[in-house]
Design an enzyme around this catalytic site. Structure first.
Site, PDB file in Angstrom:
ATOM      1  CB  CYS A   2      -0.949   0.074   1.196  1.00 13.72           C
ATOM      2  SG  CYS A   2      -1.803  -1.478   1.508  1.00 13.72           S
ATOM      3  NE  ARG A  28       4.324   2.365  -0.650  1.00 13.80           N
ATOM      4  CZ  ARG A  28       5.523   2.226  -0.105  1.00 13.80           C
ATOM      5  NH1 ARG A  28       6.569   2.669  -0.719  1.00 13.80           N
ATOM      6  NH2 ARG A  28       5.653   1.647   1.067  1.00 13.80           N
ATOM      7  CD1 TRP A  66      -0.237  -5.864  -4.245  1.00 14.91           C
ATOM      8  CD2 TRP A  66       0.186  -6.683  -2.202  1.00 14.91           C
ATOM      9  NE1 TRP A  66       0.244  -7.137  -4.394  1.00 14.91           N
ATOM     10  CE2 TRP A  66       0.510  -7.668  -3.172  1.00 14.91           C
ATOM     11  CE3 TRP A  66       0.375  -6.980  -0.857  1.00 14.91           C
ATOM     12  CZ2 TRP A  66       1.011  -8.917  -2.826  1.00 14.91           C
ATOM     13  CZ3 TRP A  66       0.871  -8.228  -0.513  1.00 14.91           C
ATOM     14  CH2 TRP A  66       1.190  -9.179  -1.493  1.00 14.91           C
ATOM     15  CG  ASN A  92       2.447   0.848   3.903  1.00 15.12           C
ATOM     16  OD1 ASN A  92       3.546   1.333   3.754  1.00 15.12           O
ATOM     17  ND2 ASN A  92       2.175  -0.367   3.528  1.00 15.12           N
ATOM     18  N   GLY A  93       0.994  -1.417   6.100  1.00 16.36           N
ATOM     19  CA  GLY A  93       1.674  -2.344   7.003  1.00 16.36           C
ATOM     20  C   GLY A  93       0.755  -3.493   7.362  1.00 16.36           C
ATOM     21  CD  GLU A 456      14.815 -11.207 -13.989  1.00 14.02           C
ATOM     22  OE1 GLU A 456      14.658 -11.698 -12.874  1.00 14.02           O
ATOM     23  OE2 GLU A 456      14.162 -10.224 -14.380  1.00 14.02           O
ATOM     24  CE  LYS A 460      11.469  -8.909 -15.695  1.00 15.87           C
ATOM     25  NZ  LYS A 460      11.477  -9.360 -14.313  1.00 15.87           N
ATOM     26  CD  GLU A 463       7.767 -10.156 -12.832  1.00 15.99           C
ATOM     27  OE1 GLU A 463       7.430  -9.743 -11.727  1.00 15.99           O
ATOM     28  OE2 GLU A 463       8.892  -9.920 -13.317  1.00 15.99           O
ATOM     29  CG  HIS A 479      19.590 -34.794 -10.677  1.00 15.35           C
ATOM     30  ND1 HIS A 479      20.122 -36.053 -10.530  1.00 15.35           N
ATOM     31  CD2 HIS A 479      20.635 -33.991 -11.006  1.00 15.35           C
ATOM     32  CE1 HIS A 479      21.434 -36.012 -10.743  1.00 15.35           C
ATOM     33  NE2 HIS A 479      21.767 -34.761 -11.041  1.00 15.35           N
ATOM     34  CE  LYS A 570       9.428  -0.823 -10.719  1.00 12.69           C
ATOM     35  NZ  LYS A 570       9.784  -2.127 -11.295  1.00 12.69           N
TER      36      LYS A 570
END
Ligand code: G6P
Length: 575
Positions: A2, A28, A66, A92-93, A456, A460, A463, A479, A570
């Site tokens: 948030c 956020r 969020w 926020n938290g 990486e 991508k 997400e 394996h 983000k």
């Protein structure tokens, strides 16, 4: 997570001015948003931050969410109010012991409208203010509440914004006739460059005419805070000719990398030397990071180990469980935002143990930067898309440059031109993306320095393109994962020239029917993208850029919300 914002102004302002500032905090979280003003506006909605009813006011608080506790609904969106509607808060938290508090408040007759932890804050103050003043109520809050919070609280008929924080970031911006509270300076950096950063367990009373700070240490004690003047690029270029920020930011990579190299050679030369000295004085380096920044750190480990420096990388949220630290350990945080709570908590955990902290950060004045003994700015400029692209490139540029100070040879100075030449292959990559848009799974394999790249690229694809993807070490295929390779399963093989082992791994999947796509600096008889690299560092960056472009075009083909993928943010400011 948030983002929060609060304004106290001498002159009237428009509710939608606040919304514009709130929009700047949307990185956020963007599940839902809301606003409350002193002139009676109280609106909240599910979805991205957008226009609200016009309302002129002199005081407002607003929030972009969020979701953590409680589903994404209008009721769970902030602000939240007390039963009588006199107290309104944004938070926020996470309040860890909210169920306990809720039970206590419910027993006293408080009625809750949402499923959130945050709503207890409004009721807590409604209850406490029956018997004491605001400062004592805040003291009780600090004493009783467990968890993280940055709270803005307003009361009907009171021109003050009451604000207190533990864990979550909070900053006061001092503008002309206006005081602005926000999760970070970016919310108001187009209005003022004067800020007062909150430290842990601080409370402030903020009105249009001034502010008073207090430190909580079993009781509130008045505090004098320093005003900091910051430099920040305030103008924004928007998406320009690009449909999405992601593509724009990928195309900015050559310029961003060149800017960073230049900065490390000149402007930040001293800092780089300081960091070098810190490494020389240490026995080992431990990187701490999350998400994409963790993958850059894994490359940092590879580069530094090659230069003879013992290095490790630990995911921030597991830092405590997998590291042994001593006063000869240098911890290097790698973080775009400098606000990722997992990283901050890992650093908090080692403060006072004699461990030195360095960091590579993109957002100046961020919490991690301020916690570091030395912090290098990666100079990527503002990154809007949730997925990190140009900041990953610059993190890798910075880490390979750092390793070069210890003799690790690489051609990183040529990387801007090389990325430019790779970008000319975008049409080809786009064509490949069209053929991948309907696949369910993709595997990416690499070895050594291309293993973090495989991870990486997989991140991508997950997400942004919503494809299940696994990035793994080529040697690990046999394996277990090989069992999942069927006729046509796409496997992207990162194949630097001379890596015979990855060629064998590629043949193993080919023999089982996989559709092999090769990314290499050499020519192979496979469906492939050739990248112009001559060294490990540039291979890792260029192969990642291929993955970024591929992901972008798959997501675009699938008409997905490229810049704001579902459920993500983000900057993750909760643990
Ligand atoms: C979030 C973002 C990722 C990012 C990660 C770490 O999950 O969506 O793109 O890599 O946080 O962020 P940081 O700011 O610490 O690099």
């Amino acid at each position: 997570m948030c983002g929060i914002i609060g304004i106290a102004s001498r002159k009237e302002f428009e509710s939608n001015d606040v919304i514009k500032m709130l929009k700047r905090l949307e990185y956020r979280g963007y599940d839902s948003f809301g606003i409350a003003t002193d002139t009676g506006l109280f609106e909240k909605e599910v979805g991205e931050v957008r226009h609200v009813s016009d309302n002129r006011c002199t005081q407002a608080i607003a929030h972009t969410r969020w979701a953590t506790t409680g589903k994404v609904t209008k009721e769970n969106a902030h602000p939240h109010s007390s039963c009588d509607g006199n107290i309104t808060i944004v938070h926020n938290g996470i309040i860890d012991n909210y169920l306990e508090l809720k039970e206590w408040l419910a027993a006293k007759g408080h009625q809750f409208k949402s499923e959130t932890d945050s709503e207890v804050i409004a009721h807590f103050f409604e209850e406490e203010l029956k018997t004491c003043d605001m400062r004592h109520a805040v003291e009780k809050f600090f004493a009783l509440v467990k968890g993280e919070f940055a709270v803005l609280l307003i009361m009907k008929g009171d021109d003050m914004i009451y604000t207190f924080k533990r864990g979550s970031p909070l900053v006061l911006g001092i503008a002309d006739g206006m005081n602005i509270l926000a999760s970070d300076i970016y919310a108001f950096s187009n209005r003022t460059n004067k800020a007062v950063f909150f430290s842990e367990d601080e409370f402030a009373e903020v009105s249009a005419g001034g502010y008073k700070f207090y430190k909580y240490d079993s009781q509130l004690v008045p505090l004098t805070k320093e005003i900091q003047v910051f430099e920040w690029e305030s103008k924004e270029s928007g998406k320009m000719q690009y449909e999405h920020y992601m593509l724009k930011e990928i195309h900015e990579e050559p310029e961003a990398a060149a800017r960073l190299i230049d900065s490390m050679k000149y402007e930040q030369k001293e800092k780089m030397n300081e960091l070098k000295k810190m490494i020389e004085d240490s026995k080992r380096v431990v990187f701490v990071a999350a998400g994409t920044s963790y993958h850059a750190s894994l490359l940092g480990v590879y580069f530094l180990n090659k230069a003879g420096i013992e290095s490790h990388a630990i995911i921030a949220s597991e830092f405590r469980n997998f590291t042994l630290l001593d006063d000869r350990t240098l911890v290097i945080a790698v973080t775009q935002s400098g606000e990722t709570m997992d990283v901050i908590q890992a650093l908090h955990g080692i403060k006072g143990e004699g461990v030195k902290i360095a960091s590579f950060v993109n957002v100046p004045y961020s919490t991690v930067q301020r916690m570091s003994n030395v912090s290098v700015n990666i100079c990527a400029g503002q990154e809007v898309c949730v997925a990190a692209t140009k900041t990953f490139v610059n993190q890798v540029v910075a880490l390979s440059y750092l390793a070069s100070l210890f003799g690790y040879e690489n051609g990183i100075e040529k990387i801007p031109d090389k990325i430019n030449s790779l970008l000319r292959q975008e049409e080809k990559i786009k064509g490949m993306a069209e053929t991948l848009k309907n696949v369910r799974d993709i595997y990416i394999i690499g070895r050594g320095f291309s293993y973090p790249v495989a991870r990486e690229i997989a991140l991508k694809l997950k997400e942004i393109a919503y494809i299940h993807a696994e990035g793994m070490m080529g040697g690990e295929l046999k394996h277990g994962t090989l069992a999942l390779i069927e006729n046509g399963t796409p496997v992207i093989s990162l194949m630097p020239e001379g890596d015979n082992h990855i060629i064998s791994n590629t043949k193993e999947v080919e023999a089982r029917g996989a559709r092999v796509i090769v990314v290499s600096n050499s020519s192979f008889d496979y469906e492939s993208i050739k990248i112009p690299s001559e060294d490990e560092a540039s291979f890792s960056i260029l192969a990642t850029v291929v993955g970024q472009l591929l992901t972008y075009h798959v997501a675009k083909e699938k008409r997905l919300p490229v810049d704001k993928p579902r459920n993500l943010a983000k900057s993750c400011t909760v643990v």
